[in-house]
Design a protein around this motif. Structure first.
Motif, mmCIF file in Angstrom:
data_model
loop_
_atom_site.group_PDB
_atom_site.id
_atom_site.type_symbol
_atom_site.label_atom_id
_atom_site.label_comp_id
_atom_site.label_asym_id
_atom_site.label_seq_id
_atom_site.Cartn_x
_atom_site.Cartn_y
_atom_site.Cartn_z
ATOM 1 N N PRO A 60 42.860 40.012 42.206
ATOM 2 C CA PRO A 60 43.065 40.803 43.418
ATOM 3 C C PRO A 60 42.932 39.994 44.694
ATOM 4 C CG PRO A 60 40.906 41.264 42.495
ATOM 5 C CD PRO A 60 41.614 40.363 41.510
ATOM 6 N N HIS A 61 42.250 38.847 44.622
ATOM 7 C CA HIS A 61 42.078 37.980 45.803
ATOM 8 C C HIS A 61 41.664 36.610 45.300
ATOM 9 C CE1 HIS A 61 37.966 39.158 44.960
ATOM 10 N NE2 HIS A 61 38.247 40.418 45.254
ATOM 11 N N THR A 62 40.954 35.872 46.091
ATOM 12 C CA THR A 62 40.601 34.505 45.698
ATOM 13 C C THR A 62 39.491 34.461 44.653
ATOM 14 O OG1 THR A 62 39.056 34.390 47.551
ATOM 15 C CG2 THR A 62 41.298 33.571 47.918
ATOM 16 N N SER A 63 38.942 35.609 44.292
ATOM 17 C CA SER A 63 37.874 35.640 43.291
ATOM 18 C C SER A 63 38.378 35.113 41.954
ATOM 19 C CB SER A 63 37.375 37.084 43.118
ATOM 20 O OG SER A 63 36.579 37.200 41.950
ATOM 21 N N ALA A 64 37.474 34.541 41.202
ATOM 22 C CA ALA A 64 37.828 34.054 39.867
ATOM 23 C C ALA A 64 38.002 35.201 38.886
ATOM 24 C CB ALA A 64 36.744 33.098 39.359
ATOM 25 N N GLY A 65 37.558 36.372 39.274
ATOM 26 C CA GLY A 65 37.661 37.506 38.380
ATOM 27 C C GLY A 65 39.070 38.078 38.330
ATOM 28 N N ARG A 66 39.328 38.888 37.285
ATOM 29 C CA ARG A 66 40.628 39.512 37.096
ATOM 30 C C ARG A 66 40.451 41.013 36.915
ATOM 31 N NH1 ARG A 66 41.245 35.102 38.483
ATOM 32 N NH2 ARG A 66 42.660 33.476 37.696
ATOM 33 N N VAL A 67 41.528 41.763 37.248
ATOM 34 C CA VAL A 67 41.542 43.213 37.045
ATOM 35 C C VAL A 67 42.795 43.559 36.250
ATOM 36 C CG1 VAL A 67 40.250 43.678 39.162
ATOM 37 C CG2 VAL A 67 42.759 43.666 39.212
ATOM 38 N N PRO A 68 42.796 44.658 35.531
ATOM 39 C CA PRO A 68 43.985 45.040 34.775
ATOM 40 C C PRO A 68 45.125 45.450 35.702
ATOM 41 C CG PRO A 68 42.013 46.191 33.991
ATOM 42 C CD PRO A 68 41.653 45.574 35.307
ATOM 43 N N THR A 69 46.341 45.152 35.311
ATOM 44 C CA THR A 69 47.524 45.661 35.991
ATOM 45 C C THR A 69 47.909 47.001 35.354
ATOM 46 O OG1 THR A 69 49.015 44.581 34.435
ATOM 47 C CG2 THR A 69 48.339 43.312 36.389
ATOM 48 N N VAL A 70 48.928 47.645 35.911
ATOM 49 C CA VAL A 70 49.433 48.881 35.299
ATOM 50 C C VAL A 70 49.851 48.602 33.855
ATOM 51 C CG1 VAL A 70 51.333 50.556 35.329
ATOM 52 C CG2 VAL A 70 50.145 49.962 37.454
ATOM 53 N N GLY A 71 50.492 47.440 33.633
ATOM 54 C CA GLY A 71 50.881 47.076 32.270
ATOM 55 C C GLY A 71 49.686 46.877 31.355
ATOM 56 N N GLY A 72 48.604 46.307 31.906
ATOM 57 C CA GLY A 72 47.395 46.125 31.109
ATOM 58 C C GLY A 72 46.765 47.442 30.734
ATOM 59 N N TYR A 73 46.697 48.349 31.701
ATOM 60 C CA TYR A 73 46.169 49.684 31.400
ATOM 61 C C TYR A 73 47.044 50.396 30.369
ATOM 62 C CZ TYR A 73 42.580 49.894 35.072
ATOM 63 O OH TYR A 73 41.452 49.698 35.832
ATOM 64 N N ARG A 74 48.368 50.251 30.517
ATOM 65 C CA ARG A 74 49.260 50.917 29.583
ATOM 66 C C ARG A 74 49.057 50.421 28.160
ATOM 67 N NH1 ARG A 74 50.801 55.270 28.439
ATOM 68 N NH2 ARG A 74 51.261 55.614 30.640
ATOM 69 N N LEU A 75 48.949 49.116 28.004
ATOM 70 C CA LEU A 75 48.707 48.560 26.678
ATOM 71 C C LEU A 75 47.361 49.027 26.133
ATOM 72 C CD1 LEU A 75 49.654 46.752 24.408
ATOM 73 C CD2 LEU A 75 48.760 44.784 25.638
ATOM 74 N N PHE A 76 46.361 49.066 26.994
ATOM 75 C CA PHE A 76 45.033 49.542 26.591
ATOM 76 C C PHE A 76 45.087 50.992 26.120
ATOM 77 C CE2 PHE A 76 41.180 51.852 27.982
ATOM 78 C CZ PHE A 76 40.230 51.239 27.184
#
Length: 343
Positions: A60-76
């Motif tokens: 979402p920004h310069t953070s090393a962390g990641r968040v799910p995208t719509v595609g990630g949520y859909r697969l989940f």
């Protein structure tokens, strides 16, 4: 899923569940320490890079962390989610809101409120489609200023009052004869078909309908063109404010609340789900409406006498707890359907 490794599936599942839990970007260190994955941080970083390349997670920004995208949520949601059974206390709490003594509209309002309370999202329930409402009885009362009050009893005990502005003052005996004619010939028929049937009758059954009744029957037929457009009841909008506090989020929430008031887009989406089998989940822009791009919608149809007549569901952030919400929406639809049948 066809070429996503088991390792990739497990890491994606852990990222989604962790993000749903705390709403923060998820880094490899957090997954190593808290998720129970038996992979090294380097391995997890490699898997996360692959997931990002596939468009399933993003930064979402310069953070090393990641968040799910719509595609990630859909697969989940489609392949990785583990649904949680509903505990008996929650089911009993839901069931308590569906008394057979309530009218249809009150049952719908109760379903929306109960769904919001147990899911902690905004609950929506579409009112039953008018084409399933059948006439049980009608009465007409003359009011002042060339107005007539129509009192409709629909289905079993639903009472609707409608005021019509007419061209002249009708005598009480005219209104009574019109009501008697409709009650004798159209009880049990859908409201949406009675208007056309009355027009046809006035054109073809001249002997059956005396000339002096023509004006009164024509007036009476207008009440069956005044059926309200599809509508819905929403409850728990305040839940949308629980975790959205910055100015950008507030702007999106205001747009959604405005959409609740305008109703058209939300109704179009809900109406499209009435005849769809089972639970439908729209994540982000999948709904096709810009105002819902940052939200998810979970819907399930409810029935009356075995026929789908409306839909209920919840609207919440894309990071809603789907494993809890989906079963709640499903059981609420079943309880509402049972209450409507008893009603």
């Amino acid at each position: 899923m066809n070429d996503l490794t088991e390792r990739g599936q497990l890491v994606l599942k852990a990222i989604v569940e962790r993000h749903i839990q705390d709403g923060l970007p998820v880094g490899s260190k957090a997954l190593t320490n808290a998720s129970g994955l038996n992979y090294s941080p380097a391995t997890i970083r490699s898997v996360m890079a692959d997931l990002e390349a596939r468009g399933l997670i993003c930064s979402p920004h310069t953070s090393a962390g990641r968040v799910p995208t719509v595609g990630g949520y859909r697969l989940f949601v489609d392949s990785l989610i583990t649904m949680r059974p509903i505990d008996s206390d929650t089911i009993n709490s839901l069931r308590s809101g569906f008394s057979s003594d309530l009218t249809t509209n009150k049952l719908v309002a109760s379903a929306s409120r109960m769904l919001s309370e147990v899911s902690h999202q905004a609950g929506l329930v579409m009112l039953p489609r008018r084409d399933v409402e059948s006439l049980r009885h009608v009465e007409f009362l003359s009011l002042s200023n060339n107005r007539v009050l129509a009192i409709l009893v629909c289905n079993q005990q639903e009472v609707q009052n409608r005021v019509m502005h007419v061209g002249r003052q009708f005598a009480e005996h005219e209104l009574q004869r019109a009501a008697n004619y409709i009650n004798q010939n159209y009880v049990g028929k859908p409201l949406t078909t009675i208007h056309a049937a009355l027009i046809t009758a006035m054109q073809s059954d001249q002997e059956l309908i005396a000339n002096q009744m023509q004006a009164a029957i024509d007036m009476a037929s207008q009440v069956f063109t005044a059926t309200e457009d599809a509508d819905y009841v929403v409850a728990g909008e305040s839940h949308l404010l629980a975790e959205n506090v910055d100015s950008a989020d507030m702007g999106r929430i205001k747009s959604l609340l405005h959409a609740f008031e305008q109703k058209k887009d939300i109704l179009d989406l809900m109406s499209s789900c009435v005849d769809a089998p089972g639970t439908q989940i729209f994540i982000g822009n999948e709904s096709g409406f810009d105002v819902l791009d940052d939200y998810s919608v979970v819907t399930t149809p409810y029935q009356m006498a075995g026929n789908a007549v409306g839909v209920l569901g919840v609207i919440g952030p894309t990071r809603m707890a789907y494993e809890k919400v989906v079963p709640l929406v499903d059981i609420t639809a079943k309880l509402l359907s049972a209450a409507l049948d008893k009603n």
